[in-house]
Design a protein around this motif. Structure first.
Motif, short mmCIF file in Angstrom:
data_model
loop_
_atom_site.label_atom_id
_atom_site.label_comp_id
_atom_site.label_asym_id
_atom_site.label_seq_id
_atom_site.Cartn_x
_atom_site.Cartn_y
_atom_site.Cartn_z
N ALA A 144 0.89 8.56 8.91
CA ALA A 144 0.90 8.56 7.45
C ALA A 144 -0.52 8.62 6.92
CB ALA A 144 1.60 7.29 6.94
N GLU A 145 -0.61 8.90 5.62
CA GLU A 145 -1.90 8.87 4.96
C GLU A 145 -1.76 8.06 3.68
OE1 GLU A 145 -2.95 12.92 4.13
OE2 GLU A 145 -1.40 13.14 2.61
N GLU A 146 -2.84 7.42 3.27
CA GLU A 146 -2.81 6.61 2.06
C GLU A 146 -2.73 7.51 0.84
OE1 GLU A 146 -5.29 3.11 -0.27
OE2 GLU A 146 -6.07 3.92 1.61
N VAL A 147 -1.91 7.10 -0.13
CA VAL A 147 -1.83 7.82 -1.39
C VAL A 147 -2.74 7.08 -2.36
CG1 VAL A 147 -0.34 8.50 -3.31
CG2 VAL A 147 0.55 8.54 -0.97
N MET A 202 0.87 -1.17 0.00
CA MET A 202 0.00 0.00 0.00
C MET A 202 0.91 1.23 0.00
SD MET A 202 -2.79 1.15 2.89
CE MET A 202 -4.05 0.03 2.40
N LYS A 203 0.55 2.20 -0.82
CA LYS A 203 1.37 3.41 -0.92
C LYS A 203 0.89 4.42 0.11
CE LYS A 203 3.57 6.34 -4.25
NZ LYS A 203 3.78 6.63 -5.65
N VAL A 204 1.83 4.95 0.90
CA VAL A 204 1.51 5.93 1.92
C VAL A 204 2.44 7.13 1.82
CG1 VAL A 204 0.60 4.24 3.57
CG2 VAL A 204 3.01 4.86 3.66
N LYS A 205 1.98 8.24 2.39
CA LYS A 205 2.79 9.46 2.49
C LYS A 205 2.94 9.78 3.96
CE LYS A 205 2.83 14.31 1.18
NZ LYS A 205 2.13 15.35 0.44
N LYS A 217 0.62 -3.92 3.53
CA LYS A 217 -0.70 -3.39 3.88
C LYS A 217 -0.90 -3.28 5.39
CE LYS A 217 -5.59 -3.91 3.00
NZ LYS A 217 -6.64 -4.65 2.33
N GLU A 218 -0.54 -4.30 6.13
CA GLU A 218 -0.75 -4.30 7.59
C GLU A 218 0.03 -3.16 8.26
OE1 GLU A 218 0.54 -7.21 11.15
OE2 GLU A 218 -0.70 -8.15 9.60
N LEU A 219 1.27 -2.97 7.85
CA LEU A 219 2.10 -1.90 8.41
C LEU A 219 1.55 -0.53 8.02
CD1 LEU A 219 4.59 -0.79 9.83
CD2 LEU A 219 5.90 -1.26 7.76
N ALA A 220 1.19 -0.38 6.77
CA ALA A 220 0.64 0.89 6.29
C ALA A 220 -0.62 1.25 7.06
CB ALA A 220 0.35 0.80 4.80
N GLU A 221 -1.50 0.28 7.29
CA GLU A 221 -2.74 0.55 8.02
C GLU A 221 -2.45 0.98 9.45
OE1 GLU A 221 -4.92 -3.08 7.39
OE2 GLU A 221 -5.80 -2.31 5.52
#
Length: 51
Positions: free
Chosen positions: A38-41, A1-4, A26-30
């Motif tokens: 962070a926020e999802e890009v 998952m791409k995050v900023k 995905k799990e880490l990004a969430e």
């Protein structure tokens, strides 16, 4: 998952500075999103018009 990254954050598998973008599992990004680090890009579906 791409995050900023919204803030500087470092952990196992990531080292992000503010405004960096990264593809993370995905799990880490969430988790980062949930904690406000962070926020999802989201991919924008822009269409280019040829003139």
């Amino acid at each position: 998952m791409k995050v900023k990254a919204l803030i500087d954050c470092v952990g196992i598998g990531y080292d992000l500075k503010k405004d960096d973008e990264a593809n993370l599992p995905k799990e880490l990004a969430e988790k980062l999103i949930r904690f406000g680090y962070a926020e999802e890009v989201k991919k924008s579906k822009e269409t280019k018009v040829k003139e």
